[in-house]
Structures are given as C-alpha cells and as structure tokens.
Scaffold this motif. Sequence first.
Motif, PDB file in Angstrom:
ATOM      1  N   LYS A 202       0.831  -1.213   0.000  1.00 55.79           N
ATOM      2  CA  LYS A 202       0.000   0.000   0.000  1.00 55.79           C
ATOM      3  C   LYS A 202       0.866   1.264   0.000  1.00 55.79           C
ATOM      4  N   LEU A 203       1.862   1.267  -0.879  1.00 59.77           N
ATOM      5  CA  LEU A 203       2.790   2.400  -0.922  1.00 59.77           C
ATOM      6  C   LEU A 203       2.177   3.644  -1.563  1.00 59.77           C
ATOM      7  N   ARG A 204       1.024   3.487  -2.201  1.00 58.60           N
ATOM      8  CA  ARG A 204       0.360   4.632  -2.827  1.00 58.60           C
ATOM      9  C   ARG A 204      -0.788   5.160  -1.967  1.00 58.60           C
ATOM     10  N   MET A 205      -0.742   4.915  -0.669  1.00 57.18           N
ATOM     11  CA  MET A 205      -1.742   5.464   0.242  1.00 57.18           C
ATOM     12  C   MET A 205      -1.796   6.983   0.114  1.00 57.18           C
ATOM     13  N   GLU A 206      -2.918   7.547   0.476  1.00 55.60           N
ATOM     14  CA  GLU A 206      -3.052   8.999   0.493  1.00 55.60           C
ATOM     15  C   GLU A 206      -2.050   9.602   1.488  1.00 55.60           C
ATOM     16  N   ARG A 207      -1.725  10.868   1.271  1.00 59.87           N
ATOM     17  CA  ARG A 207      -0.685  11.535   2.048  1.00 59.87           C
ATOM     18  C   ARG A 207      -0.933  11.466   3.559  1.00 59.87           C
ATOM     19  N   ALA A 208      -2.143  11.783   4.005  1.00 61.92           N
ATOM     20  CA  ALA A 208      -2.412  11.844   5.440  1.00 61.92           C
ATOM     21  C   ALA A 208      -2.277  10.476   6.113  1.00 61.92           C
ATOM     22  N   PRO A 209      -2.949   9.425   5.589  1.00 63.21           N
ATOM     23  CA  PRO A 209      -2.780   8.130   6.256  1.00 63.21           C
ATOM     24  C   PRO A 209      -1.358   7.580   6.163  1.00 63.21           C
ATOM     25  N   MET A 210      -0.645   7.846   5.070  1.00 61.43           N
ATOM     26  CA  MET A 210       0.737   7.382   4.981  1.00 61.43           C
ATOM     27  C   MET A 210       1.612   8.109   6.002  1.00 61.43           C
ATOM     28  N   THR A 211       1.341   9.409   6.195  1.00 57.48           N
ATOM     29  CA  THR A 211       2.084  10.153   7.215  1.00 57.48           C
ATOM     30  C   THR A 211       1.834   9.552   8.590  1.00 57.48           C
ATOM     31  N   ARG A 212       0.565   9.294   8.918  1.00 58.19           N
ATOM     32  CA  ARG A 212       0.248   8.696  10.218  1.00 58.19           C
ATOM     33  C   ARG A 212       0.923   7.339  10.376  1.00 58.19           C
TER      34      ARG A 212
END
Length: 345
Positions: A202-212
């Motif tokens: 899931k390396l293409r997650m949206e910015r906010a959830p990937m940051t979290r």
Amino acid sequence: MTPLAALEEIAFLLERERASRYRSKAFRAAAAAITGLTDEQLRDTASLRRRKGIGDSTFAVIQQALDGQVPAYLVQLREAAGVEAPTAGAGLRAKLRGDLHSHSEWSDGLTPIDSMVEAARVLGHEYVALTDHSPRLRVANGLSVERLQEQREVVAGINASSPAGFTLLTGIEVDILEDGGLDQTPEMLDALDVVVASAHSKLRMERAPMTRRLVAAASSPHVDVLGHVTGRLVEGSRGTRPQSTFDARAVFESCAAHGVAVEINSRPERQDPPDELIALALELGCLFSIDSDAHAPGQLSLIDHGAARAVKLGVPPERIVTTWPLDRLRAWTARPRDAGGSEGF
C-alpha cells in the motif's frame, strides 16, 4: 589465484551488480563443489566435468585459474564494477563499522547466514544485523515468531564460534502495517538487537494516512531504523516506482524525537531517501544508518554507494550510527524509549 577464489569473487561481483540470481548461484554452487579438492583432483578434467555444480562457464574459470591466469570472465566483471577505482565516499566508507540491514535465505536472501557472515568479515565489518522479513511478507518467506526464535539460536551459535572482532546481531526488517503497527510481537521485537521498520505494501496510500503510518512506526518503542522510507525504485530489473507521498517533516521530526535513524539505503535501484529528504532529515537533527539491504554476500559492498551519497549531501560521520563502535551502538538500541531523543549516543 586459486579456482575457488576466482569462483567466489565472480559470485560476489555478480551479486554486487544485482545480476540474475541464477548466475551468481551457479558460481557459488561450483565453488561449493570444488571446496576441499586437491590440485590433482581439480586437474582431472573428466572427473571434474562430471561433478554436480560444474558447468561450461565455471569449468572454464577453473581451468584458467589452474593455468595461472586471472579468468577472463573475472577480468571483465572487475572492469565493469570498477573495483579498483576510488569512490567519492571512500573516506566515510573507511569509517563504517557495520551494516544494520541484511537478508539470508531464511527469507528472500540468496545464501545461508554463514556466507553473509564470511563476506562481512572480508569487508572488514565489525558487526552486521541479520534482518530477515516479518511474517506478513509471505512472498519473501517472512519469519514467524517460532522461526525467528530458531534463527536467534543459530545466530548465538555463530557468535560463540566467531573470532574476536566480529558480531552478528539479531534483527528483523519488520513490515509497517497500514495502521502503523508492526508485523511481529512486541515480546520478540524487545528480544532483538536491531529492528528496521519498512513499508512494503500500500505504498500509494493517500498523504495523510501514509504520514500517520510512518509517524507511528518512528514513534514505536521498538524501532531503531526507518528503512527505505519512500519505497521508490529508480532503476533495475523490477522497473521504476514513484515515491510514497507523506509529510516528510512530520515523519523525520518523529524520528529525531525518538532517536530513530533514517536509513540511507545503498541499493542503486532505491537511492532512498531522495537527496532533498536526506537534507531535510539532516536539518531536523536525525540520525542516519548507511545500510546495504543486502540479499547476497556481494551486495554487502553496496554501502560504497550509500557512503558516496552521504558525503555528497554533507551528512557528518558522527550522525551515522553505522560508524559507531559496537558498545555505543548497543547503548543506542537500548536507549530509554519513553524519553526519546539521541543525546549521549
């Protein structure tokens, strides 16, 4: 040059250049097939040709070495690798004492643990962390709690018989789950010498959830190194892959606050983090770990590339944990996690 040395160096250089694993394994198989043979046995060509593990290419290498030559294929590989050429990071490379990210055949590496250990010793390493994958990465044969405990016992046996001056550290490259959790039990992570945390899905997650996700990993009381943080691929047989999108400042602030090292992954196909993110992590006070992410013995030497990038970007050696002696490294991995920070290490 002995035939055995020639075969082993060819395998090493093929691994370093990330050539087909079948080619490097063929030369390692040939080396294993002739280990212990006398010169007379090696010169018995009929018997040698019938020996399992010896093919046309490896037979030619053996014959050329027996004739007192440096085998032509080895000459070609040396020239292609530029093994005699100094690198931009040579000064820093000489200060690197070890490597905190490597794999064996227990997960998706190509060789047994002892082959990785021998290569590390030849390179002059004082320590290497064995960081095979965690259970969820089934495609990489990730280690369950039971298999990892078995591996820890193997590592203890290797260290008991190793000469002074080298230590194999227990470790894991633990997968960062989508919610920021870690793919191994807290008890097992506590028992290991080194924990590298990396995202592999899931390396293409949206910015906010990937940051979290990444902030949670960097804030974990179990994590020592944040591995190949963007997940990008810039070259190589697997093609290219864009970097993940996240708030790098927030992630690196968390790393700095908790004394977690940002990995400078030395694999040329990764070059991760990108230059601008290394510069940001440096500005924010992060520690760094120059690692090979080796999956074969020859790939341990890829730290040359990581050292060159660190020098180019002005990363001070004292901020690189893999320049530290083992006692200081152990003090860092044993740091009080509730206090955070990296002062005193």
